[in-house]
Motif scaffolding. Structure first.
Motif, PDB file in Angstrom:
ATOM      1  N   LEU A 297      21.980  -4.265  -5.478  1.00  0.00           N
ATOM      2  CA  LEU A 297      20.913  -4.724  -4.432  1.00  0.00           C
ATOM      3  C   LEU A 297      19.664  -3.669  -4.644  1.00  0.00           C
ATOM      4  N   PHE A 298      18.462  -4.376  -4.464  1.00  0.00           N
ATOM      5  CA  PHE A 298      17.538  -3.500  -4.551  1.00  0.00           C
ATOM      6  C   PHE A 298      16.669  -3.806  -3.521  1.00  0.00           C
ATOM      7  N   SER A 299      15.999  -2.991  -2.389  1.00  0.00           N
ATOM      8  CA  SER A 299      15.381  -3.272  -1.258  1.00  0.00           C
ATOM      9  C   SER A 299      14.094  -2.395  -1.342  1.00  0.00           C
ATOM     10  N   ASP A 300      12.830  -2.898  -0.844  1.00  0.00           N
ATOM     11  CA  ASP A 300      11.539  -2.207  -0.884  1.00  0.00           C
ATOM     12  C   ASP A 300      10.927  -2.472   0.397  1.00  0.00           C
ATOM     13  N   VAL A 301       9.839  -1.855   0.899  1.00  0.00           N
ATOM     14  CA  VAL A 301       9.229  -1.957   1.986  1.00  0.00           C
ATOM     15  C   VAL A 301       8.009  -2.783   1.365  1.00  0.00           C
ATOM     16  N   ARG A 302       7.394  -3.793   1.825  1.00  0.00           N
ATOM     17  CA  ARG A 302       6.445  -4.419   1.498  1.00  0.00           C
ATOM     18  C   ARG A 302       5.280  -3.924   2.023  1.00  0.00           C
ATOM     19  N   GLY A 303       4.176  -3.695   0.879  1.00  0.00           N
ATOM     20  CA  GLY A 303       2.753  -2.943   1.663  1.00  0.00           C
ATOM     21  C   GLY A 303       3.015  -1.483   1.893  1.00  0.00           C
ATOM     22  N   PHE A 304       3.935  -0.810   1.170  1.00  0.00           N
ATOM     23  CA  PHE A 304       4.005   0.536   1.509  1.00  0.00           C
ATOM     24  C   PHE A 304       2.899   1.218   1.259  1.00  0.00           C
ATOM     25  N   THR A 305       1.980   1.124   0.209  1.00  0.00           N
ATOM     26  CA  THR A 305       1.014   1.887  -0.133  1.00  0.00           C
ATOM     27  C   THR A 305       0.015   1.822   0.955  1.00  0.00           C
ATOM     28  N   THR A 306      -0.291   0.530   1.658  1.00  0.00           N
ATOM     29  CA  THR A 306      -1.139   0.279   2.829  1.00  0.00           C
ATOM     30  C   THR A 306      -0.564   1.081   4.029  1.00  0.00           C
ATOM     31  N   LEU A 307       0.781   1.051   4.105  1.00  0.00           N
ATOM     32  CA  LEU A 307       1.546   1.673   5.477  1.00  0.00           C
ATOM     33  C   LEU A 307       1.292   3.186   5.164  1.00  0.00           C
ATOM     34  N   SER A 308       1.269   3.599   4.039  1.00  0.00           N
ATOM     35  CA  SER A 308       1.198   5.182   3.832  1.00  0.00           C
ATOM     36  C   SER A 308      -0.159   5.562   4.280  1.00  0.00           C
TER      37      SER A 308
END
Length: 745
Positions: A492-503
């Motif tokens: 399983l791979f999970s990733d936050v979408r738009g993490f660059t914008t979030l950061s």
């Protein structure tokens, strides 16, 4: 005393350690009970125990004294969209009190603004403007102004009648709309803000035109909701500007009784601490907690009180005697009007019926409460249980020790039941947990001393797998290996979408807290479904199933974890909003296949991880979730392991780094829990994919547009419509196999 001291001298060092550990547990629970610190888990378990006991003691009978006049879907369908004109509400009051002879009518509704359907402003402008010089027209308009003053009609219907209105306090904002009604008591200046009752910052009250016509008005907001969001208790009082104001349920009960005096008993606990002891309503004494709240005495599930549609009341289709002498609560169960609450007896429960239960409990004197002495009683119970378990339970053989611990727990439960029947709530979770922990300490101390090899294994794998799997591994440590081996597994791979914008939006310190608040519950979900954490990669999580312990259901467990992870993110976004953090979403990719698993790395650092093409494909699938507008994507090899699930085929793709095409899917639901309509919809969409791959563009396009009308937010339909248009303009080669090639990760 001498013999006792002599016995203590003969206690072995290991026994001393056990005794001191037992008393350390006692101190821990005592500190929690007296409030030196609070353990959320213990508090939640106590709430769960209360819910369990409550549900086993429900009377499940219908109280015919109280009737709920329901703004339901039927009423909205017949009378039109809510809010209704106030002249219709005036008619409702008159029909209930004059025709049906109801005893009291209480509105679980606030009327803070003028009737929006009021044509008065328009007529007034005509009166003052165009027809200013026309006496005849002015006379007609003056009559019309009186006719359409619906708020005045509603106010007239309230005058001199036994009607209760509601209003709401605002715990967060200092806004003030209209004027508050009369309070039940004015606090002395030295008590302002010193009672632990809710102290709101603002309020929304009724129009003065309406509020001045009634003598009973109460708030219906509930700031006493428990930490888990469940409506177990309701405040009877709130303090605003040094005044105490009563709840809707309290003033409705007051309106039922013949002019009862309402008094609030405030007691000084210490020189600096005050608390509400009780509320006296005529001959009825209502015991409350220090914050002026009471536990709602639920009779049973929803519909423990009769519901009648307001349209039936206004149409006079009810029997004439059906509401005579009844307490009528006007409220709503229509889902769109948002008055459905989670309660201990039912997840979706009408808020107006919560008031009905409380009114009935007040009139029946059927309210549970925890008196002040209960704190001392619980401390004594914990101390007694500890002494018995340490100095008696530890000396018994294993079988008798089990029976002794169960007997103590039984006594605690018996105390709870007897007290409950007497209207007193005795907390039991702390005592039961302490007894259980002391028993476990007594019987397992030697075991852990003698199991160093097993504990070593647990230390080695504890950072990867949940405690439940570590326990299983410890039972057969010889079967566990760190050496590399090939296994059939699911990754399983999970990733936050738009993490660059979030950061970029969140400061670094806050971002760190946000990620911890996200990754902790996601990890707990993975552990709960027997998964092994491989690594965290910034905002991403990698986990696998099938090692170090074999798991024949690894694909199913991984999918269940992925689904629950998405549910957790939805719940977390509510919390993030309160903390001023932006909402987040995650994509999850799953793949099943043969992978290499073991301790891998260098002489400087090793890690228990998985490698291989199947792992890489799982990572690629996670990256496709955003492109297809779905939360979870899994491969055909994962889908084949779960025939009990329904899946939506998304595409046949070639991902970057692989030549062989892969069919990808989105999970829908368990087949047995899915309706025929859902199954038919999936079949129709899969048929469209067949038409698409056969280059039957017109047929596929027509079906996709039909789907899009029904589900405008499902991006996959838009995606295929875009592809069809592209292939019309740029026809694919003759040997096109319908596979879409992705050139990026």
């Amino acid at each position: 005393m001498f013999r006792f001291m002599l016995a203590l001298r003969r206690v072995s060092p290991s026994s001393w350690l056990r005794i001191l550990t037992g008393f350390a547990l006692l101190v821990f629970f005592l500190l929690h009970v007296v409030g030196a610190f609070r353990v959320p888990l213990l508090a939640e378990l106590e709430l769960d125990a209360y819910d369990l006991h409550l549900n086993h003691t429900l009377s499940n009978t219908v109280d015919d004294r109280i009737v709920i006049a329901d703004i339901d879907e039927k009423s909205i369908g017949e009378l039109g969209q809510w809010p209704w004109r106030r002249d219709r509400l005036a008619n409702l009051v008159k029909v209930l009190l004059d025709n049906y002879k109801a005893k009291v009518v209480a509105f679980d509704i606030v009327f803070p603004e003028a009737d929006r359907s009021d044509a008065g402003p328009i007529l007034q402008r005509l009166h003052d403007g165009a027809f200013n010089q026309d006496p005849a027209a002015q006379a007609v308009l003056a009559g019309l102004l009186t006719e359409v003053d619906y708020d005045h009609k509603f106010a007239d219907s309230l005058h001199g009648r036994n009607v209760v209105l509601g209003y709401v306090f605002d715990q967060a904002h200092a806004s003030q709309l209209n004027a508050l009604p009369a309070s039940v008591a004015e606090l002395p200046a030295d008590l302002h803000g010193r009672l632990p009752v809710p102290q709101p910052k603002g309020y929304t009250a009724n129009l003065p035109t309406l509020q001045t016509e009634v003598s009973n008005v109460g708030f219906f907001d509930n700031p006493a909701v428990d930490v888990d969001g469940i409506y177990r208790r309701v405040p009877l009082l709130q303090e605003y500007a040094g005044q105490l104001y009563p709840s809707l349920a309290l003033v409705t009960a007051k309106a039922v009784l013949p002019n009862p005096e309402l008094q609030v008993d405030v007691q000084a606990v210490t020189d600096d601490l005050f608390a509400v002891e009780s509320v006296q309503l005529g001959q009825y004494r209502i015991p409350v907690d220090a914050a002026g709240s009471v536990l709602v005495p639920f009779r049973g599930l929803r519909n423990s009180f009769a519901y009648v549609s307001i349209s039936d009341i206004l149409n006079r289709t009810l029997p004439d005697a059906s509401l005579q002498g009844k307490i009528v609560l006007v409220g709503t169960t229509a889902p769109g009007l948002v008055d459905l609450r989670p309660t201990p007896v039912q997840n979706v429960y009408p808020g107006v019926e919560v008031h009905a239960n409380l009114i009935a409990g007040i009139l029946d004197q059927r309210l549970l409460y925890q008196p002040e002495y209960m704190l001392a009683a619980e401390v004594l119970l914990l101390l007694t249980a500890t002494l018995l378990m340490i100095f008696l339970g530890a000396r018994l053989p294993p079988l008798l020790s089990v029976g002794f611990a169960l007997a103590l727990i039984g006594i605690v439960l018996l105390i709870r039941i007897v007290a409950w029947n007497g209207g007193v709530l005795v907390p039991v979770v702390n005592s039961i947990l302490l007894i259980a922990l002391l028993y476990l300490m007594n019987v397992s101390y030697g075991y852990f001393v003698e199991s160093r090899s097993k504990r070593s294994l647990a230390r080695l794998f504890g950072q990867y797998v949940p405690p439940e799997l570590v326990s299983e591994m410890s039972e057969n440590p010889e079967k566990i290996t760190l050496e590399g081996q090939a296994r059939d597994m699911t990754v399983l791979f999970s990733d936050v979408r738009g993490f660059t914008t979030l950061s970029e939006k969140v400061p670094p310190k806050e971002l760190s807290k946000l990620m911890q608040a996200l990754l902790t519950p996601l990890t707990q979900v993975i552990h709960r479904h027997r998964g092994t954490i491989d690594k965290y990669m910034g905002d991403a999580v990698m986990a696998f199933w099938g090692a170090p312990l074999d798991d024949p259901q690894h694909a199913r467990n991984a999918l269940l974890a992925a689904i629950e992870m998405q549910q957790v993110v939805v719940r977390l976004n509510d919390e993030f909003k309160q903390r001023g953090w932006p909402p987040i979403s995650i994509g999850v990719g799953l793949n099943t296949g043969v992978m290499s698993v073991g301790n891998m790395g260098s002489q400087f650092r090793m890690a228990y991880t998985v490698l291989g093409d199947a792992v890489n494909l799982g990572s690629r699938l996670e990256g496709l979730t955003k492109l297809y507008g779905v939360d979870i994507i899994l491969s055909e090899t994962t889908k084949e392991r779960m025939p009990e699930f329904l899946f939506r085929e998304l595409d046949r793709v070639r991902v970057k780094g692989k030549d062989a095409p892969v069919t990808i899917y989105e999970p829908v639901a368990l087949a047995e829990q899915s309706s025929a309509a859902v199954k038919e919809g999936l079949a129709r969409f899969h048929h469209v994919l067949t038409q698409y791959r056969a280059q039957q563009w017109d047929l596929a396009e027509k079906r996709l547009k039909d789907f899009l009308r029904d589900e405008p937010n499902r991006y996959i339909y838009k995606l295929y419509l875009q592809r069809i248009q592209h292939y019309r303009d740029n026809p694919p080669p003759n040997d096109w196999d319908g596979v879409f090639t992705h050139t990026s990760k």
